[in-house]
Design an enzyme around this catalytic site. Sequence first.
Site, PDB file in Angstrom:
ATOM      1  N   GLU A 198      -2.601  11.131   3.493  1.00  0.00           N
ATOM      2  CA  GLU A 198      -3.298  11.279   4.624  1.00  0.00           C
ATOM      3  C   GLU A 198      -3.000  12.753   6.214  1.00  0.00           C
ATOM      4  O   GLU A 198      -2.398  12.929   5.686  1.00  0.00           O
ATOM      5  CB  GLU A 198      -3.304   9.609   5.260  1.00  0.00           C
ATOM      6  CG  GLU A 198      -3.549   8.962   4.881  1.00  0.00           C
ATOM      7  CD  GLU A 198      -2.921   7.025   5.487  1.00  0.00           C
ATOM      8  OE1 GLU A 198      -3.656   6.647   6.264  1.00  0.00           O
ATOM      9  OE2 GLU A 198      -2.043   7.258   5.763  1.00  0.00           O
ATOM     10  N   GLU A 225       0.495  -1.334  -0.101  1.00  0.00           N
ATOM     11  CA  GLU A 225       0.336   0.185   0.384  1.00  0.00           C
ATOM     12  C   GLU A 225       0.943   1.379  -0.159  1.00  0.00           C
ATOM     13  O   GLU A 225       1.822   0.953   0.531  1.00  0.00           O
ATOM     14  CB  GLU A 225      -0.563   0.139   1.231  1.00  0.00           C
ATOM     15  CG  GLU A 225      -1.773   1.164   1.687  1.00  0.00           C
ATOM     16  CD  GLU A 225      -2.328   1.386   2.762  1.00  0.00           C
ATOM     17  OE1 GLU A 225      -2.798  -0.051   3.016  1.00  0.00           O
ATOM     18  OE2 GLU A 225      -3.123   2.444   3.139  1.00  0.00           O
TER      19      GLU A 225
END
Length: 549
Positions: A442, A437
């Site tokens: 974020e 990933e």
Amino acid sequence: MKKKIIYSIASILTLFLMVNCQEDNATFGDISTPSNLQISYDIVGKTTAEPYGDGSGLVNFTASADNAISYKFVYGDGTSESVPSGIRQKRYNLNGVHTYSVTVVATGKGGVATTQTIEIDVLSNFTDDEAVQFLTGGTQKNWYVSASELGHLGVGPNSDNAEQNYFGYYYLAQPWEKAGSSDSSCFYGGVMTFSKVGNSLKYTQNNGGSTFFNKDFQNVVGGTAGYDFCYSYDTSGEKNVSLAPSESVIMQNPDHLTQTRGTVMNFSDNGFMAYYVGSSSYEILSITDNRMKVRVIQANNTALAWYLTFTTIPPVQDPIADYTNLVWSDEFNTDGAPDSSKWSYDLGAGGWGNGEIQTYTNSSDNVIVQGGNLKITAKTQPSGGYTSARLKSENKFEFTYGKIEFRAKLPSGGGTWPALWLLGANYDTNTWPGCGEIDVMEHKGNNPNVIYGSLHFPGNSGGNSVTNNATFPGVSSGFKVYKAIWTPNSIRFYVDNVLFHSFINNGSVPFNHDFFLIMNVAMGGTFGGVIDPAFSQSSMEVDYVRVYQ
């Protein structure tokens, strides 16, 4: 049962005086032999019930002698040090109760020495077997400066400022920053090897003949450059490494559990790691099977803490600086639902493996293209709970390597968790984190303007991902470009072309196959945290997504 360990004691200095008998009037300096050498010690926490101490391994030593000008302590655990005052606290770190032969050398004028040896029994309960396993792999492991990473060398304050004292607040080296000059390139040439030999931890450093010295220590090698420089220096010889609990300023930080492992490596015989700052004690901030970050205090300036990042993967300087051929994009220029030829949805609730609170929908209340932007809106529902949307390019656009750009304005509000990321396309057969990933961006609404870039893979997933963050003001009030450049050799993370994280890529990690794009706004969960009770709704707006190869 108390264990007895026999240690060889360092040989003691013998003084030879050579006198020219033809010079009857030759004059020498005073020679004074120390006498009445006394050694006393106090094992911290020693009581009748605990005769070997409280398990801290701490012993307070005091040595005194007539006519002595300095003392050297040989502690019996492979370490020694000069102690001019004769007073020193020593921590023994070998787990269990052990007997140590401690020799004190008292030196007088003219170099004449007197010695005395005592034996002490000390209990130490400190151990970090996991760190030893990471360092050595159970036998032996090589480590290298992680030159491809931003901040592989850094410096910051060694102060009680909890916002600054755990990372390179003053300076972070750019990837391969020291490679461009022979004055500094030796920094990347060393190999540091940790070995487990019985119950002992050993260390060697092969520096290829040269070590990168902090300018303040050039006198160690007779240097004259006046700036940090590569000098010829002999690092041969095996060092003993003992582990101890950290007592650094970081341990007083409210968030110290996420900022340091709390273990210190103490190297014998002036051992050091890669960059010479005169110290042999390194605090492990974080360590995994293939990556380690340490903190070391500069010996002649304890106001400075240096940071170094190491990897078990020999770093390779990436020949690919950028990708410029646009191969896929969505400019979100057509109002209505997102382009179904490019995007599909993840739907439903269930926490998504992170304890998230929202339910994902494909309703226009939560996802719509409007006014040239994609809007993903997290909303409070009248009946309780939250809804949002998660879009993905799975089975529509999947790719290996490239430059990925998202131009976006982020939502605000406590508990919001927007993410722009990539997931390994083989996740159905190689379950997460095995598929890999790449989190390009974020953000936590509870920690505004701090942007995180992370990688998840086996051994480094969830809260143990390889991550970094940086502050970029105005992420929820204006658009910024969140970018990753993903190559066979590295993955680099940017905000508005400012590099803030980098990672070494190679065949040992799952970042060399097809991935697809994901955009979502989660609520709460392990990363998003507590949701503000006053939250009603907020949107992530995306101007475009572009992929170059």
